[in-house]
Design a protein around this motif. Structure first.
Motif, PDB file in Angstrom:
ATOM      1  N   UNK A  49      13.431   6.892   3.452  1.00 44.11           N
ATOM      2  CA  UNK A  49      13.775   6.068   2.288  1.00 44.11           C
ATOM      3  C   UNK A  49      13.808   4.572   2.590  1.00 44.11           C
ATOM      4  N   UNK A  50      13.863   4.190   3.857  1.00 45.25           N
ATOM      5  CA  UNK A  50      13.883   2.759   4.174  1.00 45.25           C
ATOM      6  C   UNK A  50      12.575   2.334   4.848  1.00 45.25           C
ATOM      7  N   UNK A  51      12.284   2.891   6.010  1.00 43.58           N
ATOM      8  CA  UNK A  51      11.094   2.472   6.763  1.00 43.58           C
ATOM      9  C   UNK A  51       9.808   2.860   6.026  1.00 43.58           C
ATOM     10  N   UNK A  52       9.714   4.123   5.622  1.00 49.14           N
ATOM     11  CA  UNK A  52       8.492   4.571   4.935  1.00 49.14           C
ATOM     12  C   UNK A  52       8.325   3.905   3.577  1.00 49.14           C
ATOM     13  N   UNK A  53       9.422   3.621   2.900  1.00 49.44           N
ATOM     14  CA  UNK A  53       9.327   2.913   1.616  1.00 49.44           C
ATOM     15  C   UNK A  53       8.739   1.516   1.822  1.00 49.44           C
ATOM     16  N   UNK A  54       9.131   0.840   2.884  1.00 49.92           N
ATOM     17  CA  UNK A  54       8.567  -0.488   3.191  1.00 49.92           C
ATOM     18  C   UNK A  54       7.073  -0.367   3.477  1.00 49.92           C
ATOM     19  N   UNK A  55       6.691   0.654   4.253  1.00 54.48           N
ATOM     20  CA  UNK A  55       5.273   0.856   4.555  1.00 54.48           C
ATOM     21  C   UNK A  55       4.462   1.115   3.282  1.00 54.48           C
ATOM     22  N   UNK A  56       5.024   1.880   2.353  1.00 53.17           N
ATOM     23  CA  UNK A  56       4.337   2.146   1.085  1.00 53.17           C
ATOM     24  C   UNK A  56       4.193   0.860   0.278  1.00 53.17           C
ATOM     25  N   UNK A  57       5.245   0.057   0.219  1.00 47.00           N
ATOM     26  CA  UNK A  57       5.170  -1.220  -0.504  1.00 47.00           C
ATOM     27  C   UNK A  57       4.026  -2.073   0.052  1.00 47.00           C
ATOM     28  N   UNK A  58       3.937  -2.162   1.365  1.00 47.02           N
ATOM     29  CA  UNK A  58       2.899  -2.962   2.003  1.00 47.02           C
ATOM     30  C   UNK A  58       1.518  -2.316   1.909  1.00 47.02           C
ATOM     31  N   UNK A  59       1.504  -1.009   1.722  1.00 49.12           N
ATOM     32  CA  UNK A  59       0.238  -0.294   1.753  1.00 49.12           C
ATOM     33  C   UNK A  59      -0.275  -0.178   3.167  1.00 49.12           C
ATOM     34  N   UNK A  60       0.637   0.011   4.119  1.00 47.14           N
ATOM     35  CA  UNK A  60       0.274   0.126   5.532  1.00 47.14           C
ATOM     36  C   UNK A  60       0.572   1.538   6.016  1.00 47.14           C
ATOM     37  N   UNK A  61      -0.439   2.198   6.559  1.00 51.24           N
ATOM     38  CA  UNK A  61      -0.319   3.604   6.957  1.00 51.24           C
ATOM     39  C   UNK A  61       0.224   4.431   5.786  1.00 51.24           C
ATOM     40  N   UNK A  62      -0.293   4.126   4.625  1.00 50.75           N
ATOM     41  CA  UNK A  62       0.292   4.608   3.374  1.00 50.75           C
ATOM     42  C   UNK A  62       0.344   6.122   3.275  1.00 50.75           C
TER      43      UNK A  62
END
Length: 136
Positions: A67-80
């Motif tokens: 909910x924190x790290x993966x959510x940031x990655x999704x926002x950035x579109x990195x390793x989505x």
């Protein structure tokens, strides 16, 4: 150019912009749930549910990561696509196990997140993402 062709036709730019909005809004909204969990991990406060029987600390770490790290990655579109996997699992556990006996209104949010992250998993992040810039 007619109104119909502008607003009702499917084009790549509109789809990519839609995916950007979906990623940013859903990821940012989930951060409001993930940040307090992340703070609990930092403070070594491991009081948390254990829906899978793997221990409170492990459950908290996995949930905070999703909910924190993966959510940031999704926002950035990195390793989505990889980042959506823990989110999908987390939301499936929340809706199907943690809230299984609750009414629909209680599990509705986790089901919506589950649908959103499944959609992002299958469609990818779109053009406006770090993935597109790095992994051309």
């Amino acid at each position: 150019m007619s109104i119909k062709s502008t607003f009702l036709s499917a084009n790549a730019i509109a789809s990519d912009f839609g995916l950007l909005i979906l990623r940013v809004v859903s990821g940012a909204a989930l951060l409001s749930h993930g940040y307090p969990k992340f703070q609990k991990v930092i403070a070594s406060d491991m009081q948390f549910g254990d829906p899978l029987g793997i221990g409170q600390a492990t459950s908290l770490h996995l949930s905070a990561f999703a909910e924190f790290i993966c959510a940031i990655l999704v926002i950035l579109g990195f390793l989505t696509r990889l980042a959506t996997i823990p989110l999908i699992i987390n939301m499936a556990v929340a809706s199907l196990i943690v809230h299984s006996a609750d009414d629909f209104a209680t599990k509705e949010m986790s089901l919506l997140y589950l649908g959103v992250f499944l959609t992002i998993f299958f469609t990818g992040p779109g053009r406006y993402s770090v993935d597109r810039s790095v992994f051309k």
